[in-house]
Every structure is written in structure tokens, then in C-alpha cells.
Design a protein around this motif. Structure first.
Motif, PDB file in Angstrom:
ATOM      1  N   VAL A   1      40.850  37.829  36.782  1.00  0.00           N
ATOM      2  CA  VAL A   1      40.638  37.375  38.151  1.00  0.00           C
ATOM      3  C   VAL A   1      40.018  38.531  38.937  1.00  0.00           C
ATOM      4  O   VAL A   1      39.726  39.584  38.380  1.00  0.00           O
TER       5      VAL A   1
ATOM      6  N   ALA B   1      42.061  38.685  44.492  1.00  0.00           N
ATOM      7  CA  ALA B   1      43.033  37.643  44.136  1.00  0.00           C
ATOM      8  C   ALA B   1      44.378  38.257  43.785  1.00  0.00           C
ATOM      9  O   ALA B   1      45.430  37.732  44.167  1.00  0.00           O
TER      10      ALA B   1
ATOM     11  N   GLN C   1      46.027  39.359  47.012  1.00  0.00           N
ATOM     12  CA  GLN C   1      46.543  38.221  47.768  1.00  0.00           C
ATOM     13  C   GLN C   1      47.831  37.681  47.159  1.00  0.00           C
ATOM     14  O   GLN C   1      48.776  37.314  47.877  1.00  0.00           O
ATOM     15  N   GLN C   2      47.879  37.628  45.809  1.00  0.00           N
ATOM     16  CA  GLN C   2      49.089  37.142  45.141  1.00  0.00           C
ATOM     17  C   GLN C   2      50.267  38.073  45.418  1.00  0.00           C
ATOM     18  O   GLN C   2      51.387  37.617  45.678  1.00  0.00           O
TER      19      GLN C   2
END
Length: 208
Positions: free
Chosen positions: A32, A36, A39-40
Motif C-alpha cells: 500500500v 495509507a 491513516q490506518q
């Protein structure tokens, strides 16, 4: 019993980032983007109500909460992986091998490999490169280059330095039985064979 668990993708992002202390390397491993992963992790921190990382300039550091959380999360993933590996589904395990376009497949004796490993369904995609490996289109890859890829195990197929052919597999699956079987097959190819100069021989590992 109902388990109160955060989203699995957020836990994977945290665990990978904590091992590497890098969103970039975690993103490479998980296929990814670094954004990402960030953000996770941010969503996980919001859900848990604790800060897991100190985000410094070009540096990622686990907080005390992150250090306390990591061992349990890693252990949980290890148990899941072990339980999964112990499953014995009927039929053949599929192994998808990617090979760069100029590689001579005759070097691998694939017919003999298939005969010796009836439980492994080997499929070959050629040409293929790191892009196909990152996207999950192949499980392992024979690539041409210098081969230093964070998050991947890289075994050189020929002696020497500089450009060469490498067997590359994601670190998370590099020790799966079917990949281990193929790696050991390459190691066992007889060097004394008259065609030895056309045969690969694993001679070293480049880690990251």
C-alpha cells in the motif's frame, strides 16, 4: 465470547510500522502507500485513545503505549499464521512464479520440479517483474538487477557481484512450505552437471 478487536488492517499497519519504525517500509511490505499506513495507524490511535508513535522529523519512535502493545499484536498474528499453516486443505497448493523476460526457463528443470512435487501446482508468468510481485499476481519472482528491496527476501541465483538473477519473495511468505520447496530445489540443482553454467545456484541472501 465476543472479542473486542480493532480493524485488522489497522493492526497490520501498526505492527508492520512498529517493526520497521517506518511508514514507508511498512507500506512496501503491505503493498500500500505510506499515506495509507499513516491513516490506518492514526485511525487505530483514535479508536484506542492512545498515541502509539512519536512522529519526529524523518523518524518514527514507539511510545511507551506502543511498546507495550506491539508484543501482543505480533504474537496474535503469529498464532493466526501458525493456525493457518496447520490447515491441510485437499488438493494442490498453487505456487505462482514470475520470471523476467530474458531468463531461460530451461535452467530451472520445471518439469522435474513438478514431477517431484506433485502437491504443488506451479504456474509461471513470463515476463514478470517487481510490479507483479507487489500486486500479488505472483508469489515469488526471478528478477534481474541488484536486488535490495525492503520487506523482501532476496537470494542470488548466480555467483559474482553487480547485476544478477535473484529469487525474491515477500518476507511474510518467504518461509511458506511451497516457496521453501522451490528455493531448496534451486539449491539442489547439480553444479557438476554439464549444463551447470546454465543452471542457477543460490549463493547468498540480501536482506533489508
Amino acid at each position: 465470547m465476543t472479542y473486542a478487536l480493532p480493524p485488522l488492517n489497522a493492526l497490520r499497519a501498526f505492527e508492520a510500522a512498529a517493526r520497521h519504525l517506518s511508514f514507508k517500509l511498512a507500506a512496501h511490505e503491505l503493498h500500500v502507500t505510506p499515506a495509507a499506513v499513516g491513516q490506518q495507524v492514526k485511525a487505530l490511535e483514535a479508536r484506542l485513545g492512545v498515541q502509539l508513535f512519536e512522529r519526529l522529523h524523518k523518524q518514527l519512535i514507539l511510545t511507551a503505549a506502543g511498546q507495550a502493545y506491539l508484543p501482543g499484536v505480533s504474537e496474535g498474528f503469529r498464532h493466526i499464521a501458525e493456525a493457518t499453516s496447520q490447515l491441510k486443505p485437499s488438493g494442490t497448493v498453487l505456487l505462482q512464479l514470475g520470471v523476467h523476460g530474458s531468463f531461460d526457463l530451461r535452467r530451472l528443470d520445471l518439469a522435474e520440479f513438478r514431477s517431484a512435487h506433485a502437491d504443488i501446482g506451479l504456474r509461471v508468468l513470463q515476463p514478470a517483474g517487481l510490479h507483479e510481485l507487489v500486486e500479488g499476481k505472483v508469489d515469488l519472482l526471478i528478477a534481474r538487477g541488484l536486488s535490495r528491496h525492503p520487506g523482501y527476501r532476496c537470494d542470488r541465483l548466480n555467483e559474482g557481484s553487480g547485476l544478477g538473477d535473484w529469487l525474491i519473495a515477500p518476507e511474510g511468505t518467504a518461509d511458506c512450505p511451497e516457496i521453501v520447496s522451490f528455493r531448496e530445489w534451486l539449491r539442489a540443482l547439480p553444479a557438476e552437471n554439464p549444463l551447470a553454467n546454465r543452471r542457477p545456484r543460490l549463493v547468498g541472501i540480501s536482506g533489508s
